[in-house]
Scaffold this active site. Structure first.
Site, PDB file in Angstrom:
ATOM      1  CG  HIS A 172      41.402  45.494  45.955  1.00 21.32           C
ATOM      2  ND1 HIS A 172      41.202  44.176  44.912  1.00 21.32           N
ATOM      3  CD2 HIS A 172      42.158  46.386  45.743  1.00 21.32           C
ATOM      4  CE1 HIS A 172      43.086  44.874  44.661  1.00 21.32           C
ATOM      5  NE2 HIS A 172      43.367  45.594  45.234  1.00 21.32           N
ATOM      6  CD  GLU A 205      43.874  48.785  42.381  1.00 21.28           C
ATOM      7  OE1 GLU A 205      44.577  49.297  43.007  1.00 21.28           O
ATOM      8  OE2 GLU A 205      42.949  47.548  43.321  1.00 21.28           O
ATOM      9  CD  GLU A 256      44.082  41.940  45.967  1.00 22.87           C
ATOM     10  OE1 GLU A 256      43.687  42.043  47.053  1.00 22.87           O
ATOM     11  OE2 GLU A 256      44.646  41.685  45.310  1.00 22.87           O
ATOM     12  CG  ASN A 307      44.797  47.593  49.366  1.00 28.17           C
ATOM     13  OD1 ASN A 307      45.375  46.668  50.826  1.00 28.17           O
ATOM     14  ND2 ASN A 307      44.515  47.228  48.514  1.00 28.17           N
ATOM     15  CB  SER A 342      53.095  46.414  39.080  1.00 30.20           C
ATOM     16  OG  SER A 342      51.974  45.296  39.100  1.00 30.20           O
ATOM     17  N   GLY A 389      49.536  42.802  41.557  1.00 37.60           N
ATOM     18  CA  GLY A 389      50.846  42.758  41.472  1.00 37.60           C
ATOM     19  C   GLY A 389      51.439  41.671  40.494  1.00 37.60           C
ATOM     20  CE  LYS A 420      46.701  44.696  47.291  1.00 40.34           C
ATOM     21  NZ  LYS A 420      46.661  43.930  45.559  1.00 40.34           N
TER      22      LYS A 420
END
Ligand code: 13P
Length: 252
Positions: free
Chosen positions: A96, A168, A98, A9, A214, A174, A11
């Site tokens: 996701h 996730e 985010e 991904n 991560s 991150g 991003k």
């Protein structure tokens, strides 16, 4: 045996030039390696068409990072499933964290997107996961169960046959702090058992459940050697061809 699936991904990273460079490096690195792993790259919308031209003769598959659920119309700034299909996407990341936190996407909206993806022939990579607060309050299983029940509401086993779930944990995304293989496996097993209850054991056994958060070459092998971890959804480490390839190799 489930084949491992490693997806990158990207991003909101890489313009056309750096997308071309990264894809060429990945292709070069994977070339002549006999790897029995499904590899998917998910560049930003603006790089999808270029990416497809570069990978269409290779086993690498293309995915997008989001889409809207309508086919077309007055939805300024949005992208439809058919548009993604037209540039060569086979996959689309939906839900996701985010998107959920920064863009306020609800389980109900994600459910509409999953339905639209499937009815237009795109395979969803459906992301779920708890925040640190939820984990510390002992709510991980509740949160993940609600995300699955609401995100997959009114979808049959047949419709979901090409679904991928990506677990996730938000606190691992991150942050450099991955879930331990044991922590991840515990939730993956819970997800597979839940899917077996909601659908069937056969379907649950076939379902690909990726871990994300991560993932790096240093931890990917231990994570992916857990019995219910079928691959990885990689963020930061997929922006570097060498580390992405190492992760792919470790999935073998
Ligand atoms: P990182 O690998 O950068 O933690 O991101 C994970 C992720 O969000 C993949 O979708």
């Amino acid at each position: 045996m489930r084949t491992k699936v490693v997806a990158g991904n990207w991003k909101m990273n890489n313009d056309i030039n750096s997308s071309v460079t990264l894809i060429n490096e990945i292709k070069k690195g994977l070339n002549q390696k006999n790897i029995n792993v499904k590899v998917i790259i998910c560049p930003p919308f603006t790089s999808l068409e270029t990416a497809y031209a570069l990978i269409k003769e290779t086993p690498i598959k293309l995915g997008a990072q989001n889409m809207y659920f309508e086919k077309s119309g007055a939805f300024t700034g949005e992208i439809s499933p058919l548009m993604l299909k037209s540039v060569g996407c086979e996959y689309v990341i939906l839900g996701h964290s985010e998107r959920r936190t920064i863009f306020m996407e609800s389980n109900q909206l994600i459910n509409k997107k999953i339905k639209a993806a499937i009815s237009n022939g795109l395979n969803p990579i459906f992301c779920i996961g708890e925040t640190l607060e939820e984990r510390e309050a002992g709510k991980t299983f509740n949160v993940v169960e609600t995300q699955i029940r609401e995100g997959l509401a009114n979808l049959s086993e047949q419709e979901l046959s090409n679904l991928i779930i990506a677990y996730e944990p938000v606190w691992a995304i991150g942050t450099g702090r991955n879930a331990t293989p044991e922590q991840a496996e515990e939730v993956h097993k819970f997800i597979r058992d839940l899917i077996a209850n909601l659908y069937s054991k056969e379907f649950a056994e076939k379902l690909i459940i990726q871990y994300g958060g991560s993932v790096k070459p240093e931890n990917s092998k231990d994570l992916m050697s857990q019995p219910d971890i079928d691959g990885a959804l990689v963020g930061g480490a997929c922006l570097n061809a060498e580390s992405f390839i190492k992760i792919i190799e470790s999935a073998q």
